[in-house]
Write a protein that holds these residues in place. Structure first.
Motif, PDB file in Angstrom:
ATOM      1  N   VAL A   1     -43.846   8.556  27.940  1.00 42.21           N
ATOM      2  CA  VAL A   1     -44.046   9.057  29.290  1.00 42.21           C
ATOM      3  C   VAL A   1     -44.494   7.902  30.171  1.00 42.21           C
ATOM      4  CG1 VAL A   1     -45.279  10.695  30.769  1.00 42.21           C
ATOM      5  CG2 VAL A   1     -44.701  11.327  28.406  1.00 42.21           C
ATOM      6  N   THR A   2     -43.828   7.734  31.310  1.00 37.27           N
ATOM      7  CA  THR A   2     -44.218   6.726  32.295  1.00 37.27           C
ATOM      8  C   THR A   2     -44.372   7.421  33.656  1.00 37.27           C
ATOM      9  OG1 THR A   2     -41.912   6.190  32.804  1.00 37.27           O
ATOM     10  CG2 THR A   2     -42.981   4.901  31.074  1.00 37.27           C
ATOM     11  N   ALA A   3     -44.899   6.692  34.621  1.00 37.33           N
ATOM     12  CA  ALA A   3     -45.079   7.254  35.963  1.00 37.33           C
ATOM     13  C   ALA A   3     -43.756   7.241  36.715  1.00 37.33           C
ATOM     14  CB  ALA A   3     -46.126   6.477  36.735  1.00 37.33           C
ATOM     15  N   ALA A   4     -43.482   8.327  37.442  1.00 36.39           N
ATOM     16  CA  ALA A   4     -42.261   8.391  38.249  1.00 36.39           C
ATOM     17  C   ALA A   4     -42.425   7.693  39.583  1.00 36.39           C
ATOM     18  CB  ALA A   4     -41.869   9.842  38.474  1.00 36.39           C
ATOM     19  N   ALA A   5     -43.657   7.619  40.071  1.00 34.62           N
ATOM     20  CA  ALA A   5     -43.905   7.028  41.388  1.00 34.62           C
ATOM     21  C   ALA A   5     -45.318   6.479  41.422  1.00 34.62           C
ATOM     22  CB  ALA A   5     -43.704   8.077  42.485  1.00 34.62           C
ATOM     23  N   ALA A   6     -45.699   5.913  42.559  1.00 36.37           N
ATOM     24  CA  ALA A   6     -47.025   5.307  42.691  1.00 36.37           C
ATOM     25  C   ALA A   6     -48.132   6.335  42.533  1.00 36.37           C
ATOM     26  CB  ALA A   6     -47.146   4.604  44.040  1.00 36.37           C
ATOM     27  N   ALA A   7     -47.878   7.581  42.926  1.00 32.93           N
ATOM     28  CA  ALA A   7     -48.881   8.635  42.811  1.00 32.93           C
ATOM     29  C   ALA A   7     -48.229   9.887  42.267  1.00 32.93           C
ATOM     30  CB  ALA A   7     -49.536   8.923  44.161  1.00 32.93           C
ATOM     31  N   GLY A   8     -48.949  10.601  41.397  1.00 33.85           N
ATOM     32  CA  GLY A   8     -48.446  11.848  40.825  1.00 33.85           C
ATOM     33  C   GLY A   8     -49.605  12.792  40.580  1.00 33.85           C
ATOM     34  N   LEU A   9     -49.388  13.761  39.727  1.00 35.66           N
ATOM     35  CA  LEU A   9     -50.415  14.731  39.352  1.00 35.66           C
ATOM     36  C   LEU A   9     -50.577  14.688  37.840  1.00 35.66           C
ATOM     37  CD1 LEU A   9     -49.331  17.740  41.585  1.00 35.66           C
ATOM     38  CD2 LEU A   9     -51.252  16.212  41.968  1.00 35.66           C
TER      39      LEU A   9
ATOM     40  N   LEU B   1     -61.372  20.418  33.506  1.00 30.27           N
ATOM     41  CA  LEU B   1     -60.134  19.737  33.800  1.00 30.27           C
ATOM     42  C   LEU B   1     -60.388  18.584  34.763  1.00 30.27           C
ATOM     43  CD1 LEU B   1     -56.678  21.227  34.254  1.00 30.27           C
ATOM     44  CD2 LEU B   1     -57.501  19.731  36.054  1.00 30.27           C
ATOM     45  N   THR B   2     -59.844  17.419  34.444  1.00 28.01           N
ATOM     46  CA  THR B   2     -59.966  16.236  35.293  1.00 28.01           C
ATOM     47  C   THR B   2     -58.595  15.876  35.855  1.00 28.01           C
ATOM     48  OG1 THR B   2     -61.811  15.403  33.984  1.00 28.01           O
ATOM     49  CG2 THR B   2     -60.683  13.833  35.414  1.00 28.01           C
ATOM     50  N   LEU B   3     -58.561  15.640  37.154  1.00 27.14           N
ATOM     51  CA  LEU B   3     -57.322  15.334  37.852  1.00 27.14           C
ATOM     52  C   LEU B   3     -57.271  13.858  38.208  1.00 27.14           C
ATOM     53  CD1 LEU B   3     -54.818  15.987  39.722  1.00 27.14           C
ATOM     54  CD2 LEU B   3     -56.506  16.455  41.511  1.00 27.14           C
ATOM     55  N   HIS B   4     -56.112  13.259  37.997  1.00 25.71           N
ATOM     56  CA  HIS B   4     -55.848  11.890  38.424  1.00 25.71           C
ATOM     57  C   HIS B   4     -54.562  11.857  39.238  1.00 25.71           C
ATOM     58  CE1 HIS B   4     -58.869   9.956  35.815  1.00 25.71           C
ATOM     59  NE2 HIS B   4     -58.538  10.872  34.920  1.00 25.71           N
ATOM     60  N   ARG B   5     -54.542  11.051  40.284  1.00 24.48           N
ATOM     61  CA  ARG B   5     -53.306  10.787  41.017  1.00 24.48           C
ATOM     62  C   ARG B   5     -52.660   9.493  40.533  1.00 24.48           C
ATOM     63  NH1 ARG B   5     -52.319  13.344  45.590  1.00 24.48           N
ATOM     64  NH2 ARG B   5     -50.206  12.821  44.947  1.00 24.48           N
ATOM     65  N   ASP B   6     -53.460   8.571  39.994  1.00 32.55           N
ATOM     66  CA  ASP B   6     -52.968   7.281  39.513  1.00 32.55           C
ATOM     67  C   ASP B   6     -52.713   7.362  38.008  1.00 32.55           C
ATOM     68  OD1 ASP B   6     -52.662   4.233  40.005  1.00 32.55           O
ATOM     69  OD2 ASP B   6     -54.008   4.381  38.271  1.00 32.55           O
ATOM     70  N   PHE B   7     -51.511   6.991  37.575  1.00 34.02           N
ATOM     71  CA  PHE B   7     -51.134   7.130  36.169  1.00 34.02           C
ATOM     72  C   PHE B   7     -51.938   6.191  35.275  1.00 34.02           C
ATOM     73  CE2 PHE B   7     -48.173   6.580  32.522  1.00 34.02           C
ATOM     74  CZ  PHE B   7     -48.052   7.923  32.160  1.00 34.02           C
ATOM     75  N   ASP B   8     -52.192   4.961  35.736  1.00 32.97           N
ATOM     76  CA  ASP B   8     -52.963   4.027  34.914  1.00 32.97           C
ATOM     77  C   ASP B   8     -54.387   4.532  34.696  1.00 32.97           C
ATOM     78  OD1 ASP B   8     -50.864   2.270  34.539  1.00 32.97           O
ATOM     79  OD2 ASP B   8     -51.347   1.075  36.309  1.00 32.97           O
ATOM     80  N   ALA B   9     -54.997   5.098  35.750  1.00 34.32           N
ATOM     81  CA  ALA B   9     -56.341   5.656  35.597  1.00 34.32           C
ATOM     82  C   ALA B   9     -56.325   6.839  34.633  1.00 34.32           C
ATOM     83  CB  ALA B   9     -56.885   6.090  36.956  1.00 34.32           C
TER      84      ALA B   9
ATOM     85  N   ASN C   1     -49.760  -0.642  28.049  1.00 38.33           N
ATOM     86  CA  ASN C   1     -48.871  -1.227  29.059  1.00 38.33           C
ATOM     87  C   ASN C   1     -48.264  -0.186  29.995  1.00 38.33           C
ATOM     88  OD1 ASN C   1     -49.214  -3.874  27.996  1.00 38.33           O
ATOM     89  ND2 ASN C   1     -47.691  -3.415  26.396  1.00 38.33           N
ATOM     90  N   GLY C   2     -49.101   0.754  30.439  1.00 36.96           N
ATOM     91  CA  GLY C   2     -48.644   1.742  31.396  1.00 36.96           C
ATOM     92  C   GLY C   2     -47.716   2.792  30.822  1.00 36.96           C
ATOM     93  N   VAL C   3     -47.734   2.953  29.496  1.00 41.54           N
ATOM     94  CA  VAL C   3     -46.842   3.903  28.838  1.00 41.54           C
ATOM     95  C   VAL C   3     -47.651   4.774  27.883  1.00 41.54           C
ATOM     96  CG1 VAL C   3     -44.845   4.180  27.309  1.00 41.54           C
ATOM     97  CG2 VAL C   3     -44.887   2.313  28.985  1.00 41.54           C
ATOM     98  N   LEU C   4     -47.369   6.069  27.879  1.00 41.25           N
ATOM     99  CA  LEU C   4     -47.933   6.990  26.900  1.00 41.25           C
ATOM    100  C   LEU C   4     -46.885   7.256  25.838  1.00 41.25           C
ATOM    101  CD1 LEU C   4     -50.046   9.069  25.891  1.00 41.25           C
ATOM    102  CD2 LEU C   4     -48.958  10.735  27.432  1.00 41.25           C
TER     103      LEU C   4
ATOM    104  N   LEU D   1     -39.707  10.074  29.604  1.00 42.16           N
ATOM    105  CA  LEU D   1     -39.900  10.930  30.762  1.00 42.16           C
ATOM    106  C   LEU D   1     -40.559  10.125  31.868  1.00 42.16           C
ATOM    107  CD1 LEU D   1     -39.765  13.992  31.742  1.00 42.16           C
ATOM    108  CD2 LEU D   1     -42.223  14.030  31.259  1.00 42.16           C
ATOM    109  N   GLY D   2     -39.889  10.016  33.029  1.00 45.48           N
ATOM    110  CA  GLY D   2     -40.510   9.462  34.227  1.00 45.48           C
ATOM    111  C   GLY D   2     -41.229  10.599  34.925  1.00 45.48           C
ATOM    112  N   ALA D   3     -42.526  10.735  34.695  1.00 44.22           N
ATOM    113  CA  ALA D   3     -43.255  11.956  35.020  1.00 44.22           C
ATOM    114  C   ALA D   3     -43.801  11.972  36.440  1.00 44.22           C
ATOM    115  CB  ALA D   3     -44.403  12.162  34.031  1.00 44.22           C
TER     116      ALA D   3
END
Length: 613
Positions: A547-555, A564-572, A515-518, A603-605
């Motif tokens: 840990v949850t997302a702080a905003a619509a896009a992060g690192l 190393l794999t990079l995501h901007r979207d927390f759900d992905a 549910n969008g939470v780590l 943590l709102g990451a």
């Protein structure tokens, strides 16, 4: 000190405020910066890549110096383009407020599926705060780290960046030391697991710096050409620097502005060392200089130097004085360097030149208050424990922005804040002796900070606060001790989360996704804590940290099997992590930066990095 015209100085004067998401290494993709080599096939639609390295810093370290030997972009069709013409030495801790312009390449339009950066640790120097001996550097498996480490960064198929025709791009590669290193202070040991992310066209590009040798001046175009040099003094490339009416020139300790300053720069011999700080103009791709420093008072300008913090002073205002400066020193040749050394610096009232980057004001030695961060240039005595910075040695002192961290004694009142100091820069407050000439300059338990019009409305009693600015000069008659140009309420801003497990990896239940939470179970971990830039606190087993997302896009990054794999979207990011855990991945480390709720342990990451076996 002059507030209106300050330019942030090199980050050795400033410690990690955790304001930005992470330490950054920037590649500025620009057009029209002048000449440069080409990757072929770019044609008239190509742009040029100006390579800029930068770092957000980490308070636990005072040096992270390593050779960057390669930066390679991989196109969608598999073609590779190297953008770093030669290895360059970088001390990332020195670049906490700026990005350093190091190279330039022409690039053809197209998309990229990956980028690789290679570090060479063969002669790396890593220093833990308070240590004079370099730390032992280990890799993620606990082995001594030496030689080359290549870090590949893969872009998701749905988010591959690229170069557009005739557009000036910026690509930011973040080497996040807050997540990449684990510091064992007692053992003087640093474990490094690379955590690197890449962002094209960041919206918060910081000031840029360039340094090297003066090649030529074009007065008609208001430009000069700077040649960057390698450690062996060989050329790394050229950069054309544009000056404007308000560019401040500090040359051999004297100050000019605009065209007059450019004319004075032309009086120096070709090959003279020059430092530039300015901004990137996205319309032209030029580095526009705000501050130019050359000749005396510049590293490589023929003087010995020490960079650090004034921890003691013998005489008060209006007098010649001896300053005790604790920091790192280097002789005029650059061959002899000493770390975390106390140097006794002699200055003479009315004779030693005192400057501040980016301003045309010249200050007196009364500005050299205990606590102030400084870069001092002069002549070493025997053994390098004394430095003559008097007028006889053409001494120059450049005052640098200084960070002070502590706990608020109450809210901001009438533009002032009382702060119980925990540290100044990376040094504990008890390292500083504020008794000068028999007069106590300030109370370290109640530093009075002039915050002016800075918004400090959220600060309350016991809030963790970091301020950056300048100590008030001796004898200034101010009711405050420190003039702040920036204030960060760490209680309401980002905190670091760090949870680590043994090298065998954590149990399968250590991480879970839903549910969008780590969810992070630290019960079997080696360490689990948060740090807000002032106070470090242990993380409890319950309530289960999350840990949850702080905003619509992060690192958000995942390091596994050397990639190393990079995501901007927390759900992905969570979906990718879930697949890897189901396939048998075992967690070694979770790091994040964001707003920490101590009651919920959530943590709102803005950033989060996971290391898996």
């Amino acid at each position: 000190m002059n507030r209106s015209s300050r330019v942030r100085s090199l980050g050795v004067a400033s410690t990690h405020l955790l304001v930005r998401a992470s330490l950054a290494l920037l590649l500025t993709l620009v057009a029209g910066c002048g000449g440069g080599s080409t990757d072929g096939g770019g044609g008239s639609a190509a742009g040029t890549a100006s390579i800029v390295l930068s770092d957000e810093g980490l308070d636990a370290l005072t040096a992270f110096e390593v050779d960057v030997t390669g930066i390679v972009f991989e196109r969608v069709d598999g073609a590779e383009v190297g953008v770093l013409p030669k290895a360059t030495r970088v001390d990332f801790v020195d670049l906490t407020e700026v990005g350093e312009l190091v190279a330039r390449r022409t690039l053809a339009p197209g998309s990229f599926r990956a980028v690789r950066i290679t570090f060479d640790f063969s002669t790396a120097t890593v220093l833990v705060a308070g240590e004079s001996t370099p730390a032992t550097l280990l890799d993620g498996d606990g082995s001594v780290l030496t030689g080359a480490v290549e870090v590949p960064i893969e872009f998701p198929r749905t988010g591959r960046p690229g170069i557009q025709t005739l557009r000036n791009h910026v690509v930011q590669l973040d080497l996040d030391l807050s997540q990449a290193v684990e510091v064992d202070v007692a053992a003087n040991r640093v474990t490094f697991r690379p955590v690197v992310s890449a962002v094209f066209d960041p919206t918060d590009l910081r000031p840029l710096v360039g340094r090297g040798r003066l090649l030529s001046i074009d007065s008609d175009a208001s430009t000069f050409t700077l040649e960057r040099v390698a450690r062996d003094d060989s050329a790394l490339g050229e950069h054309v620097i544009r000056t404007v009416q308000n560019t401040v020139f500090q040359i051999d300790g004297a100050v000019w502005r605009g065209s007059v300053g450019l004319t004075q720069l032309g009086t120096l011999a070709a090959g003279s060392r020059v430092f530039v700080q300015g901004s990137f103009d996205p319309r032209t791709g030029e580095l526009v200089a705000a501050a130019v420093e050359a000749g005396l008072g510049v590293p490589g300008g023929g003087q010995d130097q020490v960079v650090g913090w004034i921890v003691a002073r013998d005489n008060g205002a209006g007098s010649d004085a001896t300053l005790a400066v604790l920091g790192n020193s280097r002789d005029s040749t650059g061959a002899t360097r000493t770390f975390h050394v106390r140097v006794e610096v002699s200055v003479d009232f009315g004779g030693t030149t005192v400057l501040q980057r980016g301003t045309d004001a010249v200050f007196g030695t009364d500005a050299l208050q205990v606590g102030q961060a400084v870069a001092v240039f002069g002549q070493f005595g025997m053994a390098g424990t004394t430095l003559d910075a008097t007028s006889a040695a053409q001494g120059i002192v450049r005052v640098l922005p200084t960070d002070v961290a502590g706990v608020a004694n109450g809210p901001v009142f009438n533009g002032a804040l009382s702060l119980d100091i925990a540290r100044i820069g990376p040094l504990d407050a008890d390292r500083f002796d504020f008794l000068v000439g028999g007069v106590q300059q300030l109370d370290r338990d109640a530093l009075l900070v002039d915050v002016g019009t800075i918004d400090g409305s959220g600060v309350q009693t016991d809030s963790s606060v970091v301020v950056s600015g300048w100590f008030e000069p001796l004898g200034a008659g101010s009711s405050n001790d420190f003039a702040a140009e920036r204030l960060v309420d760490r209680s309401n801003a980002g905190s670091l989360l760090h949870v680590a497990w043994p090298l065998t990896g954590g149990p399968t239940a250590a991480l879970s996704v839903g549910n969008g939470v780590l969810l992070v179970d630290p019960s079997a971990g080696r360490v689990a804590w948060t740090w807000d830039g002032v106070v470090r606190r242990d993380v409890a087993d319950l309530p289960v940290p999350s840990v949850t997302a702080a905003a619509a896009a992060g690192l958000y990054t995942i390091w596994q099997s050397g990639s190393l794999t990079l995501h901007r979207d927390f759900d992905a990011f969570l979906d990718d992590l879930d697949v890897r855990l189901a396939a048998g991945g075992r967690v070694l480390r979770v790091g994040g930066l964001g707003a920490w709720d101590p009651q919920l342990q959530r943590l709102g990451a803005a950033t989060c990095g996971i290391t898996l076996r």
